[in-house]
Design a protein around this motif. Structure first.
Motif, PDB file in Angstrom:
ATOM      1  N   SER A  79      37.038  36.352  36.072  1.00 42.11           N
ATOM      2  CA  SER A  79      37.362  37.760  35.835  1.00 42.11           C
ATOM      3  C   SER A  79      37.617  38.002  34.355  1.00 42.11           C
ATOM      4  N   GLU A 104      39.232  42.648  44.137  1.00 37.75           N
ATOM      5  CA  GLU A 104      40.312  41.690  44.383  1.00 37.75           C
ATOM      6  C   GLU A 104      41.631  42.159  43.823  1.00 37.75           C
ATOM      7  N   GLU A 105      41.543  42.742  42.636  1.00 34.23           N
ATOM      8  CA  GLU A 105      42.778  43.089  41.946  1.00 34.23           C
ATOM      9  C   GLU A 105      42.943  44.604  41.904  1.00 34.23           C
ATOM     10  N   ASP A 136      33.514  42.293  41.114  1.00 39.69           N
ATOM     11  CA  ASP A 136      34.410  41.133  41.116  1.00 39.69           C
ATOM     12  C   ASP A 136      35.300  41.190  42.359  1.00 39.69           C
TER      13      ASP A 136
END
Ligand code: TYD
Ligand code: MG
Length: 456
Positions: A101, A124-125, A171
């Motif tokens: 990332s 994901e984040e 991502d």
């Protein structure tokens, strides 16, 4: 005729007669799902649309080289073959936490700073986390369009709203799902379908697509191998735990060479490019101790000097221990056998440890000579000359074979202040700039590295 359902492994595509938990052909677990029976051969013709003929062309039609979009992160661009190709898709794989990332955010930010339009979709984040990372890396000002989404339809709808970006990063691909399938996100079918949709968008719009993927313990991109077929390039981002530098390596590249590497150092402010990796890999050389040999290697078009360290210890009880880091264990066994059989050493019975300093992985056969020298030196307890580099492949007969690009390797050694190179016979270089010492076979190597008395 009864209709036969077929059970297809989503990882390798093997067709089975019945369902089972493990695919017998590729060994993947829970990858077999039932698919609708294929129509009998020759049957089902009524349903098929009539094909349209298309023009066939010859090979020589002049076509311009595809335009490249450089990100400005030189190490990344080089591994991609000089920047990302418009309309192409690349997959960046790596262990969790290696810095994928970080790398991708950095590449997008640099691209955006240079006036490109970059979109970063994090599945994901949360946005806050990504922003925090960006500000830690000093990239908060970069005009990257940031989004947090996991549904591929949402992502495509968002992208379709405006003009196509130059670069899009997803991502990670394992978090993306499509509402067209009932399977859970991260399953093979989901990952494959979502990747396919995204790749199709990239091809149609001319955007360069970067997919981030996790790698399983076995070193495969988790999920289907098919994603690797879908994309134009597969890059692995790797690094040993406890070491601060990272290597980006291409394992497939439709638009460039696959043997290029990019070297980065993970710092508190993101990834720093390492323009001169040899200096870094040799930075922590272990002084005068026996068992260290510097290998003049080559990664892609770049020469790279690394230290190969060996420890040969008296055998304990039972089978001798062997451990390798950054080296192939089969190749170590071969070198040990050749040293015994052709060099007259009694080394096979010892415990042997071989380590490539700094956490780099060496796959080049030309590293044999350096490994052998390190082993002999450790066995004899005599340090090798400090100012000496090695390269050459060792054959089963014990001969030292030439390695490609000797000149490039020697140039790098001279640049880093080495004054002797132990090389295969017949290495003819005009003005090498350092002393060449030709070694023809392992017998001569044992004399050189062990002072003629190595363990005998
Ligand atoms: P990350 O990019 O989140 O890894 P991945 O996406 O591959 O899972 O990076 C994770 C690690 O990198 C984390 O352990 C912290 C470290 N790191 C730094 O050391 N410096 C930095 O500036 C950043 C952003 C991360
Ligand atoms: Mg990540």
């Amino acid at each position: 005729m009864a209709k036969l359902a077929s059970f297809v492994c989503q990882s390798c595509g093997a067709v089975h007669a019945k369902w089972s938990g493990k695919c017998e052909s590729c060994g993947a677990w829970n990858s077999i799902i039932e698919e609708g029976a294929a129509p009998p051969i020759g049957g089902g013709a009524a349903k098929r649309a009539k094909g349209r003929p298309f023009a066939l062309e010859d090979l020589k039609t002049a076509e311009d080289a595809p335009p490249r979009r450089a990100t400005g992160v030189a190490e990344f661009d080089r591994v991609c073959g000089g920047g990302l190709v418009a309309g192409s898709a690349i997959l960046v794989g790596g262990d969790p936490g290696v810095g994928k990332s970080t790398l991708i955010l950095q590449a997008l930010a640099e691209y955006a700073k240079r006036g490109g339009k970059a979109v970063y979709i994090s599945g994901e984040e949360a946005m806050g986390q990504v922003r925090l990372r960006a500000s830690r890396m000093g990239l908060a000002e970069a005009p990257v369009a940031l989004g947090s989404a996991t549904c591929v339809e949402d992502i495509l709808a968002t992208l379709d709203k405006g003009p196509a970006p130059g670069m899009i990063a997803i991502d990670s691909i394992q978090t993306i799902w499509t509402s067209a399938l009932e399977a859970a996100p991260g399953t093979i079918a989901q990952v494959r379908t979502a990747s396919f949709d995204l790749v199709r968008y990239a091809k149609a719009s001319g955007a360069a697509l970067i997919l981030v993927g996790h790698v399983t313990k076995e070193g495969q991109i988790a999920g289907p191998k098919q994603v690797e077929h879908l994309v134009d390039a597969v890059l692995y981002f790797e690094g040993e735990r406890g070491h601060h530098f990272r290597v980006l390596r291409a394992v497939k590249n439709r638009f460039g060479a696959t043997d290029e590497i990019g070297v980065f150092e993970m710092t508190g402010e993101g990834l720093q490019e390492v323009a001169n990796p040899s200096a870094l890999f040799l930075g922590d050389r272990s002084g005068q101790a026996p068992g260290g040999a510097v290998f003049a290697g080559l990664e892609g078009t770049r020469p790279l000097l690394v230290e190969v360290q060996a420890l040969v210890a008296p055998p304990g009880y039972g089978t001798p221990r062997r451990a390798v880091v950054g080296w192939d264990s089969g190749r170590l066994a071969m070198i040990l056998a050749v040293l015994d059989a052709r060099g007259g050493l009694g080394i096979s019975g010892h415990d042997v440890y071989l380590n490539v300093a700094g956490g780099l992985k060496i796959g080049e056969p030309a590293a044999d000579l350096a490994a052998a020298a390190a082993l002999v030196s450790s066995l004899s307890g005599r340090p090798l000359p400090q100012d000496c580099v090695f390269f050459g492949e060792i054959s089963l007969a014990g001969d030292v074979r030439p390695a490609p690009q000797a000149e490039l390797r020697l140039k790098e050694a001279v640049k880093l202040g080495f004054s002797t190179a132990v090389v295969p016979p017949g290495t003819k270089i005009q003005n090498p700039g350092l002393k060449l010492r030709e070694i023809a076979d392992v017998g001569a190597l044992v004399d050189f590295a062990g002072g003629g008395a190595a363990g005998r």
